[in-house]
Design an enzyme around this catalytic site. Structure first.
Site, PDB file in Angstrom:
ATOM      1  N   ASP A  80     -14.127  41.193  10.415  1.00  0.00           N
ATOM      2  CA  ASP A  80     -13.260  40.048  10.696  1.00  0.00           C
ATOM      3  C   ASP A  80     -11.911  40.554  11.207  1.00  0.00           C
ATOM      4  OD1 ASP A  80     -12.271  37.506  10.836  1.00  0.00           O
ATOM      5  OD2 ASP A  80     -12.205  37.145   8.679  1.00  0.00           O
ATOM      6  N   ASP A  81     -11.589  40.269  12.459  1.00  0.00           N
ATOM      7  CA  ASP A  81     -10.307  40.652  13.067  1.00  0.00           C
ATOM      8  C   ASP A  81     -10.181  42.158  13.320  1.00  0.00           C
ATOM      9  OD1 ASP A  81      -9.763  37.979  12.646  1.00  0.00           O
ATOM     10  OD2 ASP A  81      -7.782  38.290  11.811  1.00  0.00           O
TER      11      ASP A  81
ATOM     12  N   CYS B  22     -11.645  32.941  15.278  1.00  0.00           N
ATOM     13  CA  CYS B  22     -12.852  33.019  14.444  1.00  0.00           C
ATOM     14  C   CYS B  22     -13.883  31.920  14.696  1.00  0.00           C
ATOM     15  CB  CYS B  22     -12.458  32.988  12.970  1.00  0.00           C
ATOM     16  SG  CYS B  22     -11.295  34.265  12.477  1.00  0.00           S
TER      17      CYS B  22
ATOM     18  N   LYS C 299     -18.231  35.681   4.942  1.00  0.00           N
ATOM     19  CA  LYS C 299     -17.458  34.582   5.536  1.00  0.00           C
ATOM     20  C   LYS C 299     -18.342  33.661   6.361  1.00  0.00           C
ATOM     21  CE  LYS C 299     -13.827  33.905   9.025  1.00  0.00           C
ATOM     22  NZ  LYS C 299     -12.647  34.485   9.677  1.00  0.00           N
TER      23      LYS C 299
ATOM     24  N   HIS D 193     -16.837  29.942   7.693  1.00  0.00           N
ATOM     25  CA  HIS D 193     -15.773  29.378   8.541  1.00  0.00           C
ATOM     26  C   HIS D 193     -16.307  28.486   9.661  1.00  0.00           C
ATOM     27  CE1 HIS D 193     -11.417  30.157  10.146  1.00  0.00           C
ATOM     28  NE2 HIS D 193     -11.590  28.942   9.667  1.00  0.00           N
TER      29      HIS D 193
ATOM     30  N   HIS E 208      -9.357  40.930   7.610  1.00  0.00           N
ATOM     31  CA  HIS E 208      -8.460  39.788   7.761  1.00  0.00           C
ATOM     32  C   HIS E 208      -7.361  39.864   6.691  1.00  0.00           C
ATOM     33  CE1 HIS E 208      -7.119  35.660   8.348  1.00  0.00           C
ATOM     34  NE2 HIS E 208      -7.988  35.493   9.331  1.00  0.00           N
TER      35      HIS E 208
ATOM     36  N   ASP F  53     -15.699  39.826  15.125  1.00  0.00           N
ATOM     37  CA  ASP F  53     -15.757  38.487  15.712  1.00  0.00           C
ATOM     38  C   ASP F  53     -14.817  38.323  16.904  1.00  0.00           C
ATOM     39  OD1 ASP F  53     -13.518  38.595  14.097  1.00  0.00           O
ATOM     40  OD2 ASP F  53     -13.843  36.649  13.128  1.00  0.00           O
ATOM     41  N   HIS F  54     -13.767  39.143  16.968  1.00  0.00           N
ATOM     42  CA  HIS F  54     -12.839  39.157  18.116  1.00  0.00           C
ATOM     43  C   HIS F  54     -11.894  40.324  17.918  1.00  0.00           C
ATOM     44  CE1 HIS F  54     -10.094  37.378  15.246  1.00  0.00           C
ATOM     45  NE2 HIS F  54     -10.934  36.365  15.071  1.00  0.00           N
TER      46      HIS F  54
ATOM     47  N   LYS G  35      -5.863  38.917  19.106  1.00  0.00           N
ATOM     48  CA  LYS G  35      -6.422  37.681  18.553  1.00  0.00           C
ATOM     49  C   LYS G  35      -5.613  36.464  19.001  1.00  0.00           C
ATOM     50  CE  LYS G  35      -7.211  35.394  14.102  1.00  0.00           C
ATOM     51  NZ  LYS G  35      -7.167  35.542  12.630  1.00  0.00           N
TER      52      LYS G  35
END
Length: 506
Positions: free
Chosen positions: A46-47, A86, A145, A147, A301, A353-354, A378
């Site tokens: 994540d991130d 996200c 996660k 989301h 994150h 995810d990014h 991001k």
């Protein structure tokens, strides 16, 4: 004559050797693909910035387990997320479709789901790869996660829940790890809400004071009801502001197992161990296979929850510590596959995810990742740093170890790839934007099937990547480039395209 005989003998020897090599190598891959279906393990950070991983060029943050995956498998060097935040990126990953098609974008500035309790989420009529593989006999699980929403009309209809989108088992956060989950850390919602409530309390207190003064000086007629109401509203706003942090933690920072809440609020220092325990349990329960397991890490994150064993280890502060702990978790999961004898029968995929968050700063401390040579991060529409992500796939005995692929690929490509590996069919009743990665991975195709990759900020197109299919390829730079719908920056490579539109990058 003798020379001719030697030539014939050499040709027959070469032909025999070539045939023996082909017979030795190719059928093994074919047997693996045409035999039992593989287990599928999808790992998503994540991130995480692409520049935070050793195999993508970082030599100061230690990621030996992710690097081992890359050495034993295939590394995608031009891997792109469908969005730079996200919620839409994850929707595209699960469905193989641009988030604009599923409605998982907004045009009001709120680009991700803001609360667990909101009614929005991944529409029930969207088809995820989990739904298809579940119908094909796979045990499907999501740990970590989500989301992508929880409920629609009521607090218990679970229309957006992972179990409503093809997963047999869910353990994790229905929302997302947020800075507000740890009081005193970087705030993503609390600070703004507290400011609004404080303004409200000040305005209402001033109104109450003014009305009181007017009443006492007999400049204002009427009852004291308005004064009392203003004072009560001011007190309520002040009290709510004081307890806002605790309210957010209770509302958003909790763990669920399937439909049941197991921790509310969650104990952050226990979460890493609980996630690994859940992964191990799922793999052991379903080791007879086939299974699909999506491990969606809460790392990296904010607020960068890191156990004591990893604190202070990285020269990059808490973010580096958290990244190294995430890598250790990858290693623990891979060790579980080894222990259960599942390594050779499992396709493992690792990504983010990014891109990393450049704006996650608090004072002089950087809480977000590094995106290497790529501009932006991001949340930054068409800038490549926000959408360029790691992409690593390993399947021993099938995918060639150490292979690098410089063709443009997308997170959306995972959908058709795993669906077809699992014996399913890609839906024909809707547009699927992803493309099967297997020909590229095996080397049976040299070029990506993507001619264009589009990138949106909310519902607005901000950039397109054009992959010239019929061009003469001297290097990857000559055939892959970004056309940003804004003025090209001065240090851009001298690509042979012209961008005609000009809009503001978000």
């Amino acid at each position: 004559m003798l020379h001719l005989e030697h030539s014939c003998l050499f040709f027959r020897s070469w032909l025999a050797l070539t045939v023996s090599v082909l017979l030795d190598l190719k059928p093994s891959a074919c047997r693996s693909l045409s035999g039992s279906r593989p287990n599928i393990l999808l790992l998503m950070a994540d991130d995480l910035g692409i520049g935070d991983v050793g195999c993508y060029g970082n030599d100061t943050i230690r990621t030996p387990n992710v690097d081992r995956l890359a050495a034993d498998g295939v590394m995608l060097t031009q891997h792109i997320a469908a969005a730079s935040v996200c919620t839409p990126s994850r929707a595209a990953f699960l469905t193989g479709r641009y988030p604009l098609r599923s409605g998982m974008v907004s045009s009001n500035g709120y680009r991700v789901l803001q609360w667990t309790g909101v009614s929005g989420g991944l529409p029930p009529n969207e088809t995820t790869f989990a739904k298809i593989l579940k119908d094909k006999g796979y045990a499907t699980g999501l740990i970590g996660k989500w989301h992508l929403g929880l409920n629609c009309e009521s607090s218990d209809d679970y229309c957006h829940h992972p179990l409503s989108h093809g997963f047999d088992h869910f353990y994790g956060m229905p929302f997302s790890m947020m800075g507000d989950c740890e009081p005193g850390e970087v705030s993503e919602k609390r600070a703004g809400l507290e400011h609004k409530l404080n303004v409200c309390s000040h305005v209402m207190a001033l109104a109450a004071f003014t009305l009181t003064a007017g009443k006492l000086t007999r400049l204002v007629a009427g009852s004291w009801t308005l004064v009392i109401c203003s004072a009560i509203v001011a007190l309520l706003c002040l009290t709510t502001s004081h307890f806002m942090g605790a309210l957010i933690v209770h509302a958003d920072c909790f763990l669920m197992r399937n439909h049941a809440i197991t921790e509310q609020p969650m104990s952050l220092q226990r979460t890493t161990a609980l996630m690994l325990k859940e992964v191990s349990s799922f793999v052991k329960r379903n080791k007879q296979g086939p299974f699909l397991l999506f491990v969606s890490f809460l790392h990296v994150h904010t607020p960068l929850i890191t156990t004591e064993n990893f604190r202070g280890r990285s020269p990059h502060g808490l973010y580096g510590d958290n990244t190294e702990e995430m890598d250790w978790m990858v290693g623990q999961i891979l060790d579980t596959l080894d222990t259960e004898g599942l390594t050779n029968s499992t396709l493992v995929y690792f990504t983010s995810d990014h891109g990393g968050s450049l704006e996650a700063q608090f004072g002089n401390h950087q809480y977000g990742g590094w995106n290497g040579i790529y501009k932006g991060g991001k949340g930054m529409g068409g800038w490549e740093g926000g959408i360029r992500v790691p992409g690593i796939l390993r399947w021993p005995g099938v995918l060639p170890a150490g292979r690098l692929i410089h063709e443009p690929t997308s997170l959306m490509d995972v959908f058709p790839t795993v669906v077809q590996l699992g014996g399913g069919q890609v839906p024909h009743d809707r547009v699927i934007d992803g493309r099967d990665l297997l020909p590229l991975l095996l080397g049976t195709a040299q070029h990506s099937e993507h001619e264009f990759l589009m990138h949106y900020c909310e519902s607005f197109l901000h950039a397109a990547r054009w992959h010239q299919r019929n061009s003469i390829r001297h290097s990857w730079q000559s055939s892959h480039f970004w056309c940003l719908f804004t003025a090209l920056w001065p240090e851009s490579p001298p690509y042979d395209s012209v961008c005609l539109l000009s809009v503001l990058i978000c």
